[in-house]
Design an enzyme around this catalytic site. Sequence first.
Site, PDB file in Angstrom:
ATOM      1  N   ASP A 225       0.804  -1.221   0.000  1.00 54.74           N
ATOM      2  CA  ASP A 225       0.000   0.000   0.000  1.00 54.74           C
ATOM      3  C   ASP A 225       0.834   1.267   0.000  1.00 54.74           C
ATOM      4  O   ASP A 225       2.051   1.230   0.202  1.00 54.74           O
ATOM      5  CB  ASP A 225      -0.979  -0.006   1.190  1.00 54.74           C
ATOM      6  CG  ASP A 225      -0.361  -0.592   2.452  1.00 54.74           C
ATOM      7  OD1 ASP A 225       0.863  -0.551   2.581  1.00 54.74           O
ATOM      8  OD2 ASP A 225      -1.113  -1.099   3.302  1.00 54.74           O
TER       9      ASP A 225
ATOM     10  N   GLU B 231      -9.768  -2.218   5.010  1.00 56.40           N
ATOM     11  CA  GLU B 231     -10.378  -1.861   6.285  1.00 56.40           C
ATOM     12  C   GLU B 231     -11.650  -2.679   6.526  1.00 56.40           C
ATOM     13  O   GLU B 231     -12.253  -3.181   5.566  1.00 56.40           O
ATOM     14  CB  GLU B 231     -10.736  -0.368   6.275  1.00 56.40           C
ATOM     15  CG  GLU B 231      -9.544   0.580   6.104  1.00 56.40           C
ATOM     16  CD  GLU B 231      -8.706   0.743   7.372  1.00 56.40           C
ATOM     17  OE1 GLU B 231      -8.698  -0.158   8.234  1.00 56.40           O
ATOM     18  OE2 GLU B 231      -8.050   1.788   7.485  1.00 56.40           O
TER      19      GLU B 231
ATOM     20  N   ASN C  35      -7.708  -2.896  14.152  1.00 55.18           N
ATOM     21  CA  ASN C  35      -9.085  -3.196  13.726  1.00 55.18           C
ATOM     22  C   ASN C  35      -9.141  -4.415  12.804  1.00 55.18           C
ATOM     23  O   ASN C  35     -10.181  -4.688  12.218  1.00 55.18           O
ATOM     24  CB  ASN C  35      -9.699  -1.972  13.038  1.00 55.18           C
ATOM     25  CG  ASN C  35      -8.960  -1.593  11.752  1.00 55.18           C
ATOM     26  OD1 ASN C  35      -8.039  -2.279  11.334  1.00 55.18           O
ATOM     27  ND2 ASN C  35      -9.367  -0.499  11.129  1.00 55.18           N
TER      28      ASN C  35
ATOM     29  N   HIS D  78      -7.341  -4.839  10.016  1.00 60.89           N
ATOM     30  CA  HIS D  78      -7.062  -4.625   8.587  1.00 60.89           C
ATOM     31  C   HIS D  78      -5.771  -5.318   8.166  1.00 60.89           C
ATOM     32  O   HIS D  78      -4.830  -5.448   8.949  1.00 60.89           O
ATOM     33  CB  HIS D  78      -7.085  -3.139   8.197  1.00 60.89           C
ATOM     34  CG  HIS D  78      -5.933  -2.301   8.670  1.00 60.89           C
ATOM     35  ND1 HIS D  78      -6.060  -0.980   9.028  1.00 60.89           N
ATOM     36  CD2 HIS D  78      -4.604  -2.581   8.819  1.00 60.89           C
ATOM     37  CE1 HIS D  78      -4.889  -0.492   9.370  1.00 60.89           C
ATOM     38  NE2 HIS D  78      -3.985  -1.437   9.261  1.00 60.89           N
TER      39      HIS D  78
HETATM   40  C1  F6R Z   1       1.446  -1.474   6.092  1.00 68.82           C
HETATM   41  C2  F6R Z   1       0.132  -2.103   6.145  1.00 68.82           C
HETATM   42  C3  F6R Z   1      -0.700  -2.086   7.389  1.00 68.82           C
HETATM   43  C4  F6R Z   1       0.118  -2.306   8.660  1.00 68.82           C
HETATM   44  C5  F6R Z   1      -0.779  -2.217   9.890  1.00 68.82           C
HETATM   45  C6  F6R Z   1       0.011  -2.374  11.167  1.00 68.82           C
HETATM   46  O1  F6R Z   1       2.020  -1.603   4.812  1.00 68.82           O
HETATM   47  O2  F6R Z   1      -0.316  -2.622   5.168  1.00 68.82           O
HETATM   48  O3  F6R Z   1      -1.689  -3.077   7.305  1.00 68.82           O
HETATM   49  O4  F6R Z   1       0.739  -3.566   8.604  1.00 68.82           O
HETATM   50  O5  F6R Z   1      -1.439  -0.984   9.900  1.00 68.82           O
HETATM   51  O6  F6R Z   1       0.868  -1.282  11.320  1.00 68.82           O
HETATM   52  P1  F6R Z   1       2.006  -1.297  12.424  1.00 68.82           P
HETATM   53  O7  F6R Z   1       2.967  -2.363  12.046  1.00 68.82           O
HETATM   54  O8  F6R Z   1       2.644   0.084  12.322  1.00 68.82           O
HETATM   55  O9  F6R Z   1       1.339  -1.554  13.725  1.00 68.82           O
END
Ligand code: F6R
Length: 248
Positions: free
Chosen positions: A67, A143, A136, A138
């Site tokens: 992403d 989401e 959450n 995701h």
């Molecule tokens: C990042 C991504 C997100 C993160 C998630 C957890 O490329 O796709 O799904 O893996 O938001 O983020 P952290 O690791 O910062 O807790």
Amino acid sequence: MRIFREKDYDAMSRRAASVIAGEVVHNPSCLLGLATGSTPEGAYKYLVDWYKQGLISFKDVLSVNLDEYVGLAPTHDQSYRYFMQSNLFDHVDIVPEHTRVPDGLTKDAKAFCSEYDAYIRSKGYVDMQLLGIGRNGHIGFNEPDDHFVKETHVVDLAESTIDANARFFATRDDVPKQAISMGIGAIMGAKKVLLCASGEDKADAIYNSVCGPITPKCPGSILQLHKNVVLVADEAALSKLIAAGVEV
Ligand code: F6R
């Protein structure tokens, strides 16, 4: 699902890095699906370290990232392209042209997203997809919703995601409200998925993804339908599973 129970963030990072390194050693021209965020940072440090010691090479590796924020240039220090350059790509021998991160500045998001998916399909899908998970549930920026989105797409970030990521920006208002994210189709098409998690604030998301109903309300739960998932997590992130008596 194979679960590695690690004692803390560092052990989780080392284990995740060794799973990635194993893939690269066995399949030097693999297509790696990569993630950003706090979760994989430590694993990338280990990979850089092992590269510097001459233990692994990325010279034939291809990569696609999950992403990117809409509206951030690759040079913006909170863009995911910038993250990948500074945490991994600039320190190893991966060929710059072999790396792909969604273009947050694209003028034609629809065409960009279908080209991104076409590229992944043309490679026979990702060999190993690294995933973190949002509080959450995701994965990528898929989401919680009332349906799963298969294709790479532009997504409105959940308020909880904006809250969680505000720590990286000067103010909450500076957090982009949209991102381009790989869809569930490309993630589920991966031959192998490496899901990583650390910390108690991920315990619910991990429990719901591993044991909960399969629902787009918790996107990570779709991984229960994938045949080859490795979960590497520390005890805090596994705490709800452990408390529920799940053998980990
Ligand atoms: C990042 C991504 C997100 C993160 C998630 C957890 O490329 O796709 O799904 O893996 O938001 O983020 P952290 O690791 O910062 O807790």
